[in-house]
Enzyme design. Structure first.
Site, PDB file in Angstrom:
ATOM      1  CB  SER A   1      -0.716  -7.462   5.066  1.00  0.00           C
ATOM      2  OG  SER A   1      -0.104  -7.869   6.271  1.00  0.00           O
TER       3      SER A   1
ATOM      4  CB  SER B   1       9.625   2.998  10.590  1.00  0.00           C
ATOM      5  OG  SER B   1       9.564   3.802  11.738  1.00  0.00           O
TER       6      SER B   1
ATOM      7  CB  CYS C   1       8.617  -5.568   5.618  1.00  0.00           C
ATOM      8  SG  CYS C   1       8.617  -4.361   6.962  1.00  0.00           S
TER       9      CYS C   1
ATOM     10  CB  ILE D   1       3.564  -1.403  -4.809  1.00  0.00           C
ATOM     11  CG1 ILE D   1       2.821  -0.106  -4.513  1.00  0.00           C
ATOM     12  CG2 ILE D   1       3.798  -1.565  -6.270  1.00  0.00           C
ATOM     13  CD1 ILE D   1       3.519   1.172  -4.974  1.00  0.00           C
TER      14      ILE D   1
ATOM     15  N   GLY E   1      -0.373   5.582   0.945  1.00  0.00           N
ATOM     16  CA  GLY E   1      -1.399   6.608   0.758  1.00  0.00           C
ATOM     17  C   GLY E   1      -1.480   7.078  -0.688  1.00  0.00           C
TER      18      GLY E   1
ATOM     19  N   GLY F   1      -2.489   3.252  -2.271  1.00  0.00           N
ATOM     20  CA  GLY F   1      -3.169   4.544  -2.259  1.00  0.00           C
ATOM     21  C   GLY F   1      -4.607   4.525  -2.704  1.00  0.00           C
TER      22      GLY F   1
ATOM     23  N   GLY G   1      -5.355  -0.039   1.974  1.00  0.00           N
ATOM     24  CA  GLY G   1      -4.440   0.079   3.111  1.00  0.00           C
ATOM     25  C   GLY G   1      -4.716   1.288   3.969  1.00  0.00           C
TER      26      GLY G   1
END
Lengths: 291, 279
Positions: free
Chosen positions: A9, A58, A118, A179, A205, A232, A253
């Site tokens: 996401s 952020s 988040c 995670i 990453g 990652g 991601g």
């Protein structure tokens, strides 16, 4: 699911942009960027900074809200033959519940992922994911308001991730994903100021992969529900590691930003990995780490 | 936008630390517009991962495009070590470029340092449209004044400013603009350069009632409008430099961080407004 690969996401929007690079029908599922009850503008820039083998962000859950998502993004997504998973976040328990009610009966959503992890928002978010009591409560609140499969996305910013995983399973989660990003910070040594406008941000990453693999492995020892491994993943072998650790699926991601075709490459890669070893079923590697 | 594996066919160290690469991609060069950029994977597999955005500097029509960059960090350092015939993974053309038409009576192109990169491409297109334009180039010193000949060849009159006075006006290009705008009287200004310079250029343009478009630079991750990482603050709220820009109407940009509305600092939109609004 056609295969165990989906975007994480927030790294794929609602699919539009990357549909110019890949065929969305090839994905195992499509997880959209977090949707909140009302529109959020997000955090003050700078919102991202690249660090060694990773990046800090952020963004602050910038999105146009649930009504806009249902009206504008979902009709676009429905044209694809791929399960759509909506990721939702709220400031309060009630907001999570209300979001689930808003989704009820809406055509084209195959599952809900609860973002309780988040690190970049002031209220809600990670607060729910860092306490097993709250994590269980928020999951139960969502569970009470939806019949859809419920995935809970966990934060690594806790001492005992298995405890949280257990709590959300008690709360009624059908699966967990982990995670989310690790809270990090970076400082400009010329100006003495943080590189991010929000001071801290989420690290993603390749840098976080070993942490993620360890956490997936731990959680796989604790709960019986399927695990979506995230953190990652950059290549086929990265994905295989997560499967060996006990993940039944993986989400990609940051790597999408680097190579928009990476998910397709990993889907094909997993298949040839199995074929080369004369394996016909992915279950032959899931959780098969030899410890 | 396209993702291509493209050959580098020419490389030049224009001045120490500044490189130009010519990269073959018919599909990018055919679809590009001045002000757009390409997103290049500079070092896949190294200890940094993200692509780096570069303005398109020039086009070889239907064949290739050129980028111009200074080595400032890991990405540009790795890219400076690329050799002719190496293959680069490039996404482009991306973003919204400069808006122009053949109806413009006169344009002023203000470049600070390497900000000239997208402006040379624009200058060539303006030449094709037979629009009269004036390049105004700023550099630290005469030896760092790049592409002067190229601009001079096609521009109406080329203005120059150097910080040390070694060529043209002694001072910054924003300063030179402020002194000359009243007699150049352009219909529109196109500017690219460091943010403090763009801010001054925008101020001057505003003062003299001249339209102004600025090309902004930020750090980017995806480059295609997905990650929402390259936000800039505009009068219409946050905009993404990669997708909504990199070229913006200067009047829309909010340059002072202090001017950022509290509603833009996290939380729900209009949360503050709702509290104060009794309706």
């Amino acid at each position: 699911m056609k295969n165990p690969v989906m975007p994480a996401s927030g790294t794929f929007g609602a699919g539009r942009e990357y549909s110019e690079f890949i065929d969305l029908n090839c994905l195992g599922a499509l997880v959209v960027k977090t949707v909140t009850l009302r529109p959020r503008d997000g955090n003050a820039p700078p919102r991202l900074y690249e660090v060694s083998s990773g990046m800090l962000n952020s963004i602050g859950l910038q999105n146009e809200g649930i009504d806009h998502f249902i009206e504008h993004d979902l009709p676009y997504l429905r044209q694809f033959d791929v399960p759509i998973i909506i990721n939702i976040a709220g400031n309060t328990l009630e907001e999570y519940a209300q979001l689930c009610r808003e989704i009820k009966g809406v055509e084209g959503i195959s599952g809900i992922e609860l973002n309780i992890s988040c690190p970049n928002i002031k209220a809600g978010g990670i607060a729910f994911g860092a306490s097993s009591r709250l994590a269980e409560q928020v999951t139960a609140a969502a569970r009470y308001n939806t019949d859809l499969p419920l995935i809970v996305k966990l934060t690594p910013n806790v001492y005992n991730v298995s405890k949280i995983a257990q709590a959300v399973v008690y709360g009624g989660a059908n699966a967990v994903s982990l995670i989310n990003t690790l809270v990090g910070m970076s400082i400009d040594t010329n100006t003495f100021k943080p590189h991010l406008g929000n001071i801290t941000g989420g690290l993603s990453g390749p840098a976080i992969k070993p942490v993620a693999v360890r956490m997936v492995w731990e959680v796989a020892q604790t709960v019986k529900v399927p695990i979506i491994g995230i953190g990652g993943i950059n290549s086929t072998l990265d994905a295989i590691e997560f499967l060996l650790a006990g993940a039944t699926a993986v989400a990609i991601g940051t790597a999408n930003f680097v190579n928009p075709r990476v998910m397709i490459e990993i889907i094909d890669g997993i298949e040839s990995f199995l074929r080369q070893r004369n394996m016909s079923d992915i279950r032959q590697i899931i959780g098969k780490v030899k410890v | 936008m396209f993702q291509v594996n493209a050959d580098v066919i020419a490389k030049e160290e224009v001045i120490p630390g500044v490189f130009s690469l010519t990269i073959v991609s018919p599909v990018i060069s055919e679809n590009a517009k001045p002000g757009q950029f390409v997103h290049i994977a500079c070092n896949q597999g190294g200890n940094f991962i993200l692509r780096r955005p570069f303005s398109i500097h020039r086009i070889v029509p239907g064949k290739a495009f050129e980028i111009l960059f200074r080595v400032v960090g890991r990405g540009t350092e790795a890219l400076s070590r690329v050799k002719v015939y190496d293959i680069l993974d490039v996404i482009g053309p991306l973003g919204n470029g400069f808006k122009y038409s053949e109806r413009i009576t006169s344009a002023l192109l203000v470049a600070g340092g390497l900000g000239l990169a997208p402006l040379l491409y624009l200058a060539e297109e303006l030449t094709n449209e037979q629009v009269k334009f004036y390049p105004m180039l700023g550099a630290q010193t005469k030896t760092k004044l790049l592409r002067y000949i190229d601009f001079k060849r096609i521009g109406k009159k080329t203005y120059v400013a150097t910080d040390d006075g070694s060529s043209g006006h002694n001072g910054t290009v924003a300063d030179l603009l402020n002194r000359t705008i009243h007699y150049i009287r352009p219909e529109i200004i196109y500017a690219c350069g460091p943010e403090p310079m763009l801010r001054k250029v925008a101020q001057t343009a505003d003062e003299f009632g001249v339209k102004c478009q600025v090309s902004l630079e930020t750090k980017m991750a995806c480059g295609v409008g997905v990650c929402l990482g390259c936000a800039c603050v505009t009068r219409q709220g946050y905009k993404m430099v990669c997708k909504d820009g990199p070229v913006f109407d200067a009047r829309d940009i909010i340059w002072d961080k202090e001017e950022i509305e509290p509603t833009l600092l996290g939380g729900y939109r209009c949360e503050t407004a709702k509290v104060s609004d009794p309706g």
